[in-house]
Design a protein around this motif. Structure first.
Motif, mmCIF file in Angstrom:
data_model
loop_
_atom_site.group_PDB
_atom_site.id
_atom_site.type_symbol
_atom_site.label_atom_id
_atom_site.label_comp_id
_atom_site.label_asym_id
_atom_site.label_seq_id
_atom_site.Cartn_x
_atom_site.Cartn_y
_atom_site.Cartn_z
ATOM 1 N N ASP A 180 -9.009 6.947 -0.909
ATOM 2 C CA ASP A 180 -8.974 5.536 -0.526
ATOM 3 C C ASP A 180 -7.662 4.882 -0.957
ATOM 4 O O ASP A 180 -7.102 4.062 -0.227
ATOM 5 C CB ASP A 180 -10.147 4.767 -1.129
ATOM 6 C CG ASP A 180 -11.467 5.088 -0.452
ATOM 7 O OD1 ASP A 180 -11.448 5.580 0.704
ATOM 8 O OD2 ASP A 180 -12.519 4.845 -1.067
ATOM 9 N N GLN A 181 -7.165 5.231 -2.137
ATOM 10 C CA GLN A 181 -5.897 4.677 -2.601
ATOM 11 C C GLN A 181 -4.734 5.151 -1.724
ATOM 12 O O GLN A 181 -3.858 4.356 -1.373
ATOM 13 C CB GLN A 181 -5.643 5.053 -4.060
ATOM 14 C CG GLN A 181 -6.568 4.338 -5.023
ATOM 15 C CD GLN A 181 -6.451 4.891 -6.425
ATOM 16 O OE1 GLN A 181 -6.439 6.105 -6.619
ATOM 17 N NE2 GLN A 181 -6.369 3.993 -7.396
ATOM 18 N N VAL A 182 -4.752 6.420 -1.364
ATOM 19 C CA VAL A 182 -3.707 6.959 -0.488
ATOM 20 C C VAL A 182 -3.762 6.265 0.869
ATOM 21 O O VAL A 182 -2.736 5.855 1.411
ATOM 22 C CB VAL A 182 -3.847 8.494 -0.334
ATOM 23 C CG1 VAL A 182 -2.874 9.035 0.707
ATOM 24 C CG2 VAL A 182 -3.651 9.180 -1.679
ATOM 25 N N ARG A 183 -4.951 6.107 1.396
ATOM 26 C CA ARG A 183 -5.137 5.428 2.682
ATOM 27 C C ARG A 183 -4.603 3.995 2.600
ATOM 28 O O ARG A 183 -3.922 3.520 3.514
ATOM 29 C CB ARG A 183 -6.617 5.440 3.070
ATOM 30 C CG ARG A 183 -6.881 5.175 4.522
ATOM 31 C CD ARG A 183 -8.353 5.400 4.912
ATOM 32 N NE ARG A 183 -8.827 6.733 4.557
ATOM 33 C CZ ARG A 183 -9.737 6.999 3.608
ATOM 34 N NH1 ARG A 183 -10.295 6.025 2.909
ATOM 35 N NH2 ARG A 183 -10.109 8.245 3.355
ATOM 36 N N ALA A 184 -4.873 3.303 1.492
ATOM 37 C CA ALA A 184 -4.405 1.924 1.320
ATOM 38 C C ALA A 184 -2.881 1.859 1.303
ATOM 39 O O ALA A 184 -2.280 0.950 1.897
ATOM 40 C CB ALA A 184 -4.977 1.325 0.036
ATOM 41 N N ILE A 185 -2.246 2.807 0.637
ATOM 42 C CA ILE A 185 -0.780 2.847 0.587
ATOM 43 C C ILE A 185 -0.209 2.984 1.991
ATOM 44 O O ILE A 185 0.664 2.215 2.408
ATOM 45 C CB ILE A 185 -0.292 4.005 -0.305
ATOM 46 C CG1 ILE A 185 -0.601 3.707 -1.772
ATOM 47 C CG2 ILE A 185 1.198 4.269 -0.099
ATOM 48 C CD1 ILE A 185 -0.432 4.905 -2.692
ATOM 49 N N SER A 223 1.427 -1.158 8.349
ATOM 50 C CA SER A 223 1.290 -2.566 8.719
ATOM 51 C C SER A 223 2.626 -3.290 8.610
ATOM 52 O O SER A 223 2.988 -4.084 9.494
ATOM 53 C CB SER A 223 0.247 -3.231 7.820
ATOM 54 O OG SER A 223 0.177 -4.605 8.084
ATOM 55 N N GLU A 224 3.359 -3.024 7.548
ATOM 56 C CA GLU A 224 4.645 -3.704 7.364
ATOM 57 C C GLU A 224 5.675 -3.252 8.402
ATOM 58 O O GLU A 224 6.468 -4.061 8.883
ATOM 59 C CB GLU A 224 5.166 -3.486 5.950
ATOM 60 C CG GLU A 224 6.224 -4.485 5.551
ATOM 61 C CD GLU A 224 5.763 -5.934 5.608
ATOM 62 O OE1 GLU A 224 6.600 -6.795 5.982
ATOM 63 O OE2 GLU A 224 4.596 -6.231 5.301
ATOM 64 N N GLN A 234 8.624 -4.599 13.361
ATOM 65 C CA GLN A 234 8.893 -4.377 14.783
ATOM 66 C C GLN A 234 8.576 -5.629 15.597
ATOM 67 O O GLN A 234 9.339 -6.009 16.490
ATOM 68 C CB GLN A 234 8.067 -3.204 15.308
ATOM 69 C CG GLN A 234 8.584 -1.862 14.851
ATOM 70 C CD GLN A 234 7.697 -0.722 15.320
ATOM 71 O OE1 GLN A 234 6.476 -0.794 15.233
ATOM 72 N NE2 GLN A 234 8.329 0.329 15.798
ATOM 73 N N ALA A 235 7.471 -6.269 15.301
ATOM 74 C CA ALA A 235 7.075 -7.478 16.030
ATOM 75 C C ALA A 235 8.093 -8.592 15.814
ATOM 76 O O ALA A 235 8.396 -9.353 16.739
ATOM 77 C CB ALA A 235 5.686 -7.928 15.584
ATOM 78 N N LYS A 236 8.633 -8.696 14.604
ATOM 79 C CA LYS A 236 9.637 -9.722 14.328
ATOM 80 C C LYS A 236 10.907 -9.489 15.135
ATOM 81 O O LYS A 236 11.525 -10.437 15.613
ATOM 82 C CB LYS A 236 9.959 -9.766 12.835
ATOM 83 C CG LYS A 236 8.833 -10.362 12.012
ATOM 84 C CD LYS A 236 9.169 -10.319 10.538
ATOM 85 C CE LYS A 236 8.021 -10.869 9.717
ATOM 86 N NZ LYS A 236 8.322 -10.816 8.278
ATOM 87 N N GLY A 271 5.617 -12.297 5.396
ATOM 88 C CA GLY A 271 5.746 -11.086 4.616
ATOM 89 C C GLY A 271 4.524 -10.907 3.736
ATOM 90 O O GLY A 271 3.843 -11.867 3.400
ATOM 91 N N ASN A 272 4.243 -9.674 3.383
ATOM 92 C CA ASN A 272 3.069 -9.365 2.564
ATOM 93 C C ASN A 272 3.494 -8.562 1.355
ATOM 94 O O ASN A 272 4.447 -7.792 1.410
ATOM 95 C CB ASN A 272 2.053 -8.538 3.368
ATOM 96 C CG ASN A 272 1.513 -9.298 4.553
ATOM 97 O OD1 ASN A 272 1.266 -10.477 4.470
ATOM 98 N ND2 ASN A 272 1.344 -8.626 5.670
#
Length: 71
Positions: free
Chosen positions: A38-43, A49-50, A55-57, A66-67
């Motif tokens: 789960d931690q690896v997936r979150a990373i 996402s970033e 890319q969208a910017k 920014g996050n």
């Protein structure tokens, strides 16, 4: 901002980002670090996402927002 300044900053920032990602990959050493799937997936979700936000910017032509990441 000039094209040359953009190229210079983009090169520096992308190389910095790539080096930081390489450091993240060093965390994969199970002999040194204990982590969950789960931690690896979150990373990797945060990284993806970033990248998508960046890319969208570029498509929209702005750099607002920014996050920050935390486990």
């Amino acid at each position: 901002m000039s094209q040359e300044k953009f190229k210079k900053l983009a090169t520096q920032r992308v190389n910095n980002a790539l080096n930081q990602i390489k450091l993240i990959s060093n965390l994969a050493n199970k002999r040194t670090y204990d982590y969950s799937d789960d931690q690896v997936r979150a990373i990797f979700n945060a990284l993806k996402s970033e990248v998508e936000t960046a890319q969208a910017k570029f498509k929209a032509g702005n750099s607002q927002g920014g996050n920050n990441f935390s486990l």
